[in-house]
Design an enzyme around this catalytic site. Structure first.
Site, PDB file in Angstrom:
ATOM      1  N   CYS A   1      -1.843  -4.632  -5.602  1.00 36.29           N
ATOM      2  CA  CYS A   1      -2.603  -5.817  -4.985  1.00 36.29           C
ATOM      3  C   CYS A   1      -1.385  -6.845  -5.002  1.00 36.29           C
ATOM      4  O   CYS A   1      -0.377  -6.687  -5.983  1.00 36.29           O
ATOM      5  CB  CYS A   1      -3.619  -6.290  -5.814  1.00 36.29           C
ATOM      6  SG  CYS A   1      -5.042  -5.268  -5.911  1.00 36.29           S
TER       7      CYS A   1
ATOM      8  N   GLU B   1      -1.640  -9.969  -6.234  1.00 33.89           N
ATOM      9  CA  GLU B   1      -1.705 -10.795  -7.252  1.00 33.89           C
ATOM     10  C   GLU B   1      -0.910 -10.289  -8.508  1.00 33.89           C
ATOM     11  O   GLU B   1      -0.159 -10.916  -9.275  1.00 33.89           O
ATOM     12  CB  GLU B   1      -3.062 -11.197  -7.682  1.00 33.89           C
ATOM     13  CG  GLU B   1      -3.858 -11.793  -6.803  1.00 33.89           C
ATOM     14  CD  GLU B   1      -4.534 -10.886  -6.016  1.00 33.89           C
ATOM     15  OE1 GLU B   1      -4.050  -9.880  -5.437  1.00 33.89           O
ATOM     16  OE2 GLU B   1      -6.176 -11.069  -5.647  1.00 33.89           O
TER      17      GLU B   1
ATOM     18  N   CYS C   1      -6.816  -7.021 -11.016  1.00 33.05           N
ATOM     19  CA  CYS C   1      -6.096  -8.194 -11.067  1.00 33.05           C
ATOM     20  C   CYS C   1      -6.888  -9.319 -12.102  1.00 33.05           C
ATOM     21  O   CYS C   1      -5.972  -9.949 -12.863  1.00 33.05           O
ATOM     22  CB  CYS C   1      -6.105  -8.793  -9.570  1.00 33.05           C
ATOM     23  SG  CYS C   1      -5.101  -7.804  -8.521  1.00 33.05           S
TER      24      CYS C   1
ATOM     25  N   GLU D   1       0.736  -1.123  -0.056  1.00 30.73           N
ATOM     26  CA  GLU D   1      -0.043  -0.011  -0.020  1.00 30.73           C
ATOM     27  C   GLU D   1       0.835   1.158   0.133  1.00 30.73           C
ATOM     28  O   GLU D   1       2.047   1.261   0.197  1.00 30.73           O
ATOM     29  CB  GLU D   1      -0.907  -0.004   1.127  1.00 30.73           C
ATOM     30  CG  GLU D   1      -1.955  -1.310   1.092  1.00 30.73           C
ATOM     31  CD  GLU D   1      -2.891  -1.410   2.315  1.00 30.73           C
ATOM     32  OE1 GLU D   1      -2.664  -0.687   3.329  1.00 30.73           O
ATOM     33  OE2 GLU D   1      -3.941  -2.195   1.956  1.00 30.73           O
TER      34      GLU D   1
END
Ligand code: THU
Length: 152
Positions: A71, A73, A113, A62
């Site tokens: 993210c 993934e 994603c 983050e």
């Protein structure tokens, strides 16, 4: 116009079909402490199994300027694409924890994603996705997660 339908197939339950996939979920869970999730308190771990046997892990990272974060993934998928551009993805396991610890159900990947997964399908073919939960998991094909992906 004609009515058309798309259905998706998925497996859900406590036991995954192979040791390899159980291990992949374990790896996704093991990296959860490496997530940088001070703003949301929600940690996501991804473990990507490539056809050459390499396992690439990623966590969410983050940022104070929130759109600049990433993210788990996509962290893993982009690393795999950079480091092993010619190698196909075999499976992607996703695990998550909130401030109370590992989530009991599974967590499903966000839309961005899914679009990046669609690009991996385009590069090397469809692959398995495992949504790892403490109590039950889901196993399905990456293609099932995003009907009508953007393509050009
Ligand atoms: N997050 C992921 O890492 N993967 C997803 O598929 C959805 C959300 C992260 C982003 C953010 O750091 C936190 O989870 C809460 O949204």
């Amino acid at each position: 116009m004609e009515k058309r339908e798309q259905t998706i197939e998925y497996f859900e339950g406590k036991d995954l079909p192979s040791v390899e996939y159980r291990e992949l979920c374990k790896k996704a869970q093991e990296v959860l402490p490496d997530a940088y999730s001070i703003y949301s308190g929600f940690s996501v771990g991804a473990a990507l199994l490539l056809e050459n046997g390499e396992v690439i892990t990623g966590t969410n990272q983050e940022n104070a300027a929130s759109p600049s974060g990433m993210c788990a993934e996509r962290t893993a998928l982009f690393y795999a694409g950079s480091r092993f551009p010619q190698v196909r993805v075999k499976a992607l396991a996703i695990a998550a924890a909130d401030r109370n610890g590992p989530v009991k159900a599974y967590v499903s990947p966000c839309g961005a994603c899914r679009q990046v997964m669609a690009e991996s399908i385009r590069r090397g073919g469809d692959f398995d996705v495992i949504l790892c939960g403490e109590e039950r998991s889901i196993l399905l094909k990456a293609s099932a997660l995003l009907p009508f992906p953007f393509k050009m």
